[in-house]
Design an enzyme around this catalytic site. Structure first.
Site, PDB file in Angstrom:
ATOM      1  N   ASP A  54     -28.233  65.830  30.222  1.00 33.38           N
ATOM      2  CA  ASP A  54     -27.980  64.386  30.190  1.00 33.38           C
ATOM      3  C   ASP A  54     -29.292  63.613  30.088  1.00 33.38           C
ATOM      4  OD1 ASP A  54     -25.305  63.598  30.199  1.00 33.38           O
ATOM      5  OD2 ASP A  54     -25.091  63.908  32.353  1.00 33.38           O
ATOM      6  N   LYS A  90     -27.181  64.782  26.015  1.00 32.67           N
ATOM      7  CA  LYS A  90     -25.968  63.960  26.047  1.00 32.67           C
ATOM      8  C   LYS A  90     -26.334  62.528  26.407  1.00 32.67           C
ATOM      9  CE  LYS A  90     -22.578  64.421  29.328  1.00 32.67           C
ATOM     10  NZ  LYS A  90     -22.623  63.105  29.987  1.00 32.67           N
ATOM     11  N   GLU A 148     -14.187  60.827  29.013  1.00 37.64           N
ATOM     12  CA  GLU A 148     -13.984  60.862  30.473  1.00 37.64           C
ATOM     13  C   GLU A 148     -12.930  59.857  30.910  1.00 37.64           C
ATOM     14  OE1 GLU A 148     -17.522  60.910  32.879  1.00 37.64           O
ATOM     15  OE2 GLU A 148     -16.388  60.642  34.737  1.00 37.64           O
TER      16      GLU A 148
HETATM   17  O1  KIV Z   1     -23.096  64.110  34.647  1.00 38.62           O
HETATM   18  C1  KIV Z   1     -22.017  64.704  34.526  1.00 38.62           C
HETATM   19  O2  KIV Z   1     -21.654  65.591  35.302  1.00 38.62           O
HETATM   20  C2  KIV Z   1     -21.154  64.331  33.407  1.00 38.62           C
HETATM   21  C3  KIV Z   1     -19.774  64.900  33.406  1.00 38.62           C
HETATM   22  C4  KIV Z   1     -18.924  64.118  34.314  1.00 38.62           C
HETATM   23  C5  KIV Z   1     -19.218  64.974  32.031  1.00 38.62           C
HETATM   24  O3  KIV Z   1     -21.534  63.567  32.577  1.00 38.62           O
END
Ligand code: KIV
Length: 277
Positions: free
Chosen positions: A96, A126, A195
């Site tokens: 992320d 992401k 989500e």
């Molecule tokens: O940070 C995370 O765990 C996520 C998931 C909820 C998809 O983005």
């Protein structure tokens, strides 16, 4: 193969994910934040591991995902990469991009994406958002960094929403989400997380895209599923939304083991002679 050696398996790539969608094979993804858990997940056959900014909640104890920094995400990502490499090296690793590391400008997004990618051997990043971040997604994918999108409930925008309730229940937001998914695909995203949106909408988005959708609280019609590992293993006890299936109650198991250890130390039954030198 000699006993004890770990068999390396073909790594899951973005191409493989597309093939999985085309062949109707579901994609199984979980989060991980450390070496030990990443090893277990890779050994257990997950297709992808998300080094989620949910580390901010479940690892660091913040109320939201906003406080986690790029350096902290890199720290978690390095540990996860080492865990997967120590096992079969099969799982794709997606990291992320944290809050405010890609929203300021496409240039800033590209710089930070490069910074995260250079620090370890993860596969993809992401980013949360649709049209607003489309230019950033295009710049990042144009230089060869794969991007997974994230639509619906976007935890980095929690202060804007004011709650974690299901998103896109009204027509206008649902239409916008369908368009945003298309925009992300056109900008070069190889997959998109959906989500906490209605199942029927997630199904419609999944059918309208050539890239896979990965659902969390978005029903069975997505091309894959992701859960926060601490939730599905029952390590986070207070957070029990209906989309989380509890596959274990590790919190109780750990608590029982620790209570036993404390008793054993107090009663001098640990360590025994066999556990001593
Ligand atoms: O940070 C995370 O765990 C996520 C998931 C909820 C998809 O983005």
């Amino acid at each position: 193969m000699t006993p004890g050696t770990i068999q390396k398996l073909p790594h899951v790539t973005t191409r493989r994910m597309l093939d999985m969608k085309q062949n109707g094979e579901k994609i199984a993804m979980l989060t991980a934040y450390d070496f030990t858990m990443a090893r277990i997940l890779d050994r257990s056959g997950v297709d992808a591991i998300l080094v989620g900014d949910s580390a901010s909640n479940v690892f660091a104890g913040h109320n939201t995902t906003l406080p986690i920094t790029i350096e902290e995400m890199i720290y978690h990502a390095r540990a996860v990469v080492r865990g997967v490499q120590a096992e079969s090296s099969r799982a794709m690793i997606v990291v992320d991009m944290p809050f405010m590391s890609y929203q300021l400008s496409p240039e800033e997004a590209l710089r930070n994406a490069g910074k995260i990618m250079k620090e370890h051997e993860c596969d993809a990043l992401k980013l949360e958002g649709g049209r607003v971040i489309a230019e950033a997604v295009k710049r990042i994918t144009d230089v060869g960094i794969p991007v997974m999108g994230h639509l619906g409930l976007m935890p980095q925008s929690i202060y804007k929403y004011g709650s974690y309730k299901v998103r896109a229940q009204e027509d206008a937001e649902a239409r916008q989400l369908i368009e945003d998914a298309k925009i992300l695909e056109e900008a070069g995203a190889f997959a998109v997380v959906l989500e906490k949106i209605p199942s029927a909408l997630a199904g419609e988005v999944s059918r309208s895209l050539t890239i896979p959708t990965i659902g969390i609280g978005a029903g069975p019609e997505c091309d894959g599923q992701v859960l926060v590992v601490n939730d599905m293993l029952g390590l986070s006890t207070e957070f029990r939304p209906r989309f989380v299936r509890r596959y274990a109650d590790l919190s109780s198991i750990i608590e029982g083991a620790v209570r036993q250890y404390v008793d054993d130390v107090r009663s001098s039954s640990f360590p025994s002679r066999d556990e001593s030198y």
